[in-house]
Scaffold this active site. Structure first.
Site, PDB file in Angstrom:
ATOM      1  N   CYS A 121       0.816  -1.226   0.000  1.00  0.00           N
ATOM      2  CA  CYS A 121       0.000   0.000   0.000  1.00  0.00           C
ATOM      3  C   CYS A 121       0.845   1.269   0.000  1.00  0.00           C
ATOM      4  O   CYS A 121       0.299   2.369  -0.089  1.00  0.00           O
ATOM      5  CB  CYS A 121      -0.946   0.016   1.201  1.00  0.00           C
ATOM      6  SG  CYS A 121      -2.279  -1.168   1.035  1.00  0.00           S
ATOM      7  N   TYR A 150      -3.208   4.339   5.655  1.00  0.00           N
ATOM      8  CA  TYR A 150      -2.505   3.107   6.039  1.00  0.00           C
ATOM      9  C   TYR A 150      -1.162   3.027   5.293  1.00  0.00           C
ATOM     10  O   TYR A 150      -0.121   2.718   5.891  1.00  0.00           O
ATOM     11  CB  TYR A 150      -3.398   1.911   5.714  1.00  0.00           C
ATOM     12  CG  TYR A 150      -2.741   0.562   5.831  1.00  0.00           C
ATOM     13  CD1 TYR A 150      -2.502  -0.022   7.077  1.00  0.00           C
ATOM     14  CD2 TYR A 150      -2.371  -0.157   4.689  1.00  0.00           C
ATOM     15  CE1 TYR A 150      -1.902  -1.270   7.176  1.00  0.00           C
ATOM     16  CE2 TYR A 150      -1.787  -1.400   4.777  1.00  0.00           C
ATOM     17  CZ  TYR A 150      -1.545  -1.966   6.022  1.00  0.00           C
ATOM     18  OH  TYR A 150      -0.956  -3.192   6.105  1.00  0.00           O
ATOM     19  N   LYS A 154       2.734   3.260   6.783  1.00  0.00           N
ATOM     20  CA  LYS A 154       3.749   2.228   6.523  1.00  0.00           C
ATOM     21  C   LYS A 154       5.013   2.859   5.937  1.00  0.00           C
ATOM     22  O   LYS A 154       6.138   2.494   6.309  1.00  0.00           O
ATOM     23  CB  LYS A 154       3.190   1.175   5.547  1.00  0.00           C
ATOM     24  CG  LYS A 154       2.147   0.243   6.144  1.00  0.00           C
ATOM     25  CD  LYS A 154       2.770  -0.688   7.168  1.00  0.00           C
ATOM     26  CE  LYS A 154       1.810  -1.734   7.666  1.00  0.00           C
ATOM     27  NZ  LYS A 154       2.325  -2.422   8.861  1.00  0.00           N
TER      28      LYS A 154
HETATM   29  P1  NAD Z   1      -3.518  -8.748  11.949  1.00  0.00           P
HETATM   30  O1  NAD Z   1      -4.437  -7.584  12.151  1.00  0.00           O
HETATM   31  O2  NAD Z   1      -4.092 -10.109  11.938  1.00  0.00           O
HETATM   32  O3  NAD Z   1      -2.344  -8.699  13.009  1.00  0.00           O
HETATM   33  C1  NAD Z   1      -1.897  -7.514  13.622  1.00  0.00           C
HETATM   34  C2  NAD Z   1      -1.896  -7.766  15.109  1.00  0.00           C
HETATM   35  O4  NAD Z   1      -1.401  -6.584  15.754  1.00  0.00           O
HETATM   36  C3  NAD Z   1      -3.295  -8.029  15.681  1.00  0.00           C
HETATM   37  O5  NAD Z   1      -3.351  -9.269  16.327  1.00  0.00           O
HETATM   38  C4  NAD Z   1      -3.510  -6.877  16.644  1.00  0.00           C
HETATM   39  O6  NAD Z   1      -4.239  -7.226  17.800  1.00  0.00           O
HETATM   40  C5  NAD Z   1      -2.075  -6.488  16.987  1.00  0.00           C
HETATM   41  N1  NAD Z   1      -2.025  -5.137  17.506  1.00  0.00           N
HETATM   42  C6  NAD Z   1      -2.616  -4.022  17.002  1.00  0.00           C
HETATM   43  N2  NAD Z   1      -2.401  -2.987  17.808  1.00  0.00           N
HETATM   44  C7  NAD Z   1      -1.658  -3.438  18.852  1.00  0.00           C
HETATM   45  C8  NAD Z   1      -1.141  -2.828  20.022  1.00  0.00           C
HETATM   46  N3  NAD Z   1      -1.351  -1.531  20.269  1.00  0.00           N
HETATM   47  N4  NAD Z   1      -0.433  -3.587  20.881  1.00  0.00           N
HETATM   48  C9  NAD Z   1      -0.226  -4.915  20.642  1.00  0.00           C
HETATM   49  N5  NAD Z   1      -0.707  -5.538  19.555  1.00  0.00           N
HETATM   50  C10 NAD Z   1      -1.414  -4.811  18.663  1.00  0.00           C
HETATM   51  O7  NAD Z   1      -2.745  -8.452  10.584  1.00  0.00           O
HETATM   52  P2  NAD Z   1      -1.844  -9.413   9.703  1.00  0.00           P
HETATM   53  O8  NAD Z   1      -2.581  -9.682   8.449  1.00  0.00           O
HETATM   54  O9  NAD Z   1      -1.331 -10.549  10.501  1.00  0.00           O
HETATM   55  O10 NAD Z   1      -0.656  -8.425   9.345  1.00  0.00           O
HETATM   56  C11 NAD Z   1       0.548  -8.390  10.082  1.00  0.00           C
HETATM   57  C12 NAD Z   1       1.391  -7.222   9.615  1.00  0.00           C
HETATM   58  O11 NAD Z   1       1.639  -7.318   8.211  1.00  0.00           O
HETATM   59  C13 NAD Z   1       0.717  -5.867   9.854  1.00  0.00           C
HETATM   60  O12 NAD Z   1       1.689  -4.933  10.207  1.00  0.00           O
HETATM   61  C14 NAD Z   1       0.159  -5.528   8.488  1.00  0.00           C
HETATM   62  O13 NAD Z   1       0.011  -4.145   8.306  1.00  0.00           O
HETATM   63  C15 NAD Z   1       1.213  -6.126   7.560  1.00  0.00           C
HETATM   64  N6  NAD Z   1       0.661  -6.446   6.252  1.00  0.00           N
HETATM   65  C16 NAD Z   1      -0.251  -7.442   6.123  1.00  0.00           C
HETATM   66  C17 NAD Z   1      -0.779  -7.736   4.873  1.00  0.00           C
HETATM   67  C18 NAD Z   1      -1.785  -8.831   4.677  1.00  0.00           C
HETATM   68  O14 NAD Z   1      -2.183  -9.061   3.537  1.00  0.00           O
HETATM   69  N7  NAD Z   1      -2.236  -9.527   5.710  1.00  0.00           N
HETATM   70  C19 NAD Z   1      -0.368  -6.998   3.752  1.00  0.00           C
HETATM   71  C20 NAD Z   1       0.555  -5.976   3.929  1.00  0.00           C
HETATM   72  C21 NAD Z   1       1.092  -5.713   5.180  1.00  0.00           C
END
Ligand code: NAD
Length: 318
Positions: A121, A150, A154
């Site tokens: 993104c 978002y 990032k």
């Molecule tokens: P997810 O939302 O399942 O996992 C993120 C976790 O962070 C959640 O369990 C949430 O509870 C935790 N979290 C949020 N705020 C918090 C806080 N203040 N303290 C402690 N924990 C906190 O997302 P995901 O799909 O597992 O993605 C993981 C990472 O990869 C993220 O940074 C996301 O932005 C990045 N990402 C994911 C994708 C995708 O397709 N899934 C794509 C690009 C980037």
């Protein structure tokens, strides 16, 4: 060598899979998250239910523990229905920036290697107008113009970690994930992403129903199975590549093609109805030239194979 590692966001979709993989490699794994994973027991040796926005906690956590590696996946995030409506922008920016500020500051001058999960993104909107020909090469990130807050968060956090690397010797690796999917992730409730949402709609449909798909359905994306994502992350951590790199598939499909694939997997007789909804850029696909070169590896898990796993899992949940 047994390593002591922390997975921040270890209760999330990718974090929970990463914890399991790191445990299977005999590491000592400490997970931190606001919540436990809803769908699967954590394999972590320790699971701390804590808020990473809390600077006192983060400082104390990294003062009382010394880690070989930290994987920073915690973020306030979701799919198009969460990040493209505008309703969650302030929280997305505030919460995730706060986490990254705390983590970078607490780890400065340490010997810990850190992984940061950025996103596709971050790429400029104008390079992703043509659905059949998006440009997501790493070098195209600047001049910056992500299409969501978002993405801006990032990009800022990438630069934050790179600044700490420059000034405080932080040993950082950064990946830009492109649409990671697989079992044990959010499939309902508003934060789900397209593959899981489509699987849910198809799994819940009766023969001859129509499946609602946001937008024209001609918008393109590529999707990476979670096991391959983790493989890429671990390879990146072993490498010396310190600039952001795409971790994604280059098997590009339209959202309607993805939906047709899921309908075929289900064996149901369903049609697609395209409706208005938040969709993001017209086209996006991982450019894998850099990763092929620096890691001598790129993902190649077929989308259909992964979607069969995801559909079967979602179908067992609904
Ligand atoms: P997810 O939302 O399942 O996992 C993120 C976790 O962070 C959640 O369990 C949430 O509870 C935790 N979290 C949020 N705020 C918090 C806080 N203040 N303290 C402690 N924990 C906190 O997302 P995901 O799909 O597992 O993605 C993981 C990472 O990869 C993220 O940074 C996301 O932005 C990045 N990402 C994911 C994708 C995708 O397709 N899934 C794509 C690009 C980037």
């Amino acid at each position: 060598m047994i390593k002591k590692v922390a997975v921040l966001g270890g209760g999330g979709f990718i974090g929970n899979h990463l914890v399991a993989k790191l445990k299977s490699m005999q590491n000592y794994v400490v997970a931190v998250d606001l919540v436990r994973n809803e769908y699967s027991e954590s394999a972590a040796d320790e699971f701390h239910i804590k808020d990473l926005r809390d600077q006192n906690f983060v400082n104390e956590f990294f003062t009382t523990n010394t880690f070989d590696e930290v994987y920073q996946l915690a973020a306030d995030m979701g799919g198009a229905g969460f990040i493209f409506t505008g309703d969650n922008d302030a929280n997305i920016m505030h919460n995730s920036v706060q986490i990254n500020l705390n983590v970078a500051e607490a780890l400065k001058n340490s010997n810990t290697k850190i992984f940061y999960s950025s996103s596709a993104c971050i790429y400029p909107e104008e390079n992703q107008m043509d659905p059949q020909n998006p440009n997501c090469a790493e070098a195209s990130a600047f001049p910056a113009n992500p299409d969501s807050e978002y993405g801006w968060e990032k990009l800022f956090s990438e630069r934050l970690y790179l600044s700490y690397a420059r000034n405080y010797g932080l040993d950082v690796r950064i990946a830009r994930f492109h649409n990671i999917y697989g079992p044990n992730g959010c499939y309902t409730g508003g934060r789900e992403k397209a593959p899981a949402a489509i699987c849910r709609k198809v799994a819940m449909a009766k023969d001859s129903d129509s499946i609602e798909v946001w937008g024209s359905g001609n918008q393109t994306r590529s999707f990476l199975y979670v096991d391959e994502c983790i493989d890429g992350v671990l390879r990146l951590m072993e490498s010396n590549h310190k600039q952001p790199v795409n971790i994604g598939s280059d098997e590009m499909v339209t959202i309607n093609q993805l939906t047709e694939m899921v309908i075929a997997i289900s064996g149901k007789n369903l049609t697609i109805k395209n409706i208005d909804g938040p969709v993001g850029v017209n086209g996006r696909c991982s450019d894998n030239q850099v990763i092929s070169k620096v890691l001598n590896w790129k993902p190649d898990y077929p989308l259909k194979k992964g979607m069969i796993h995801l559909y079967n899992w979602v179908n067992s949940q609904v």
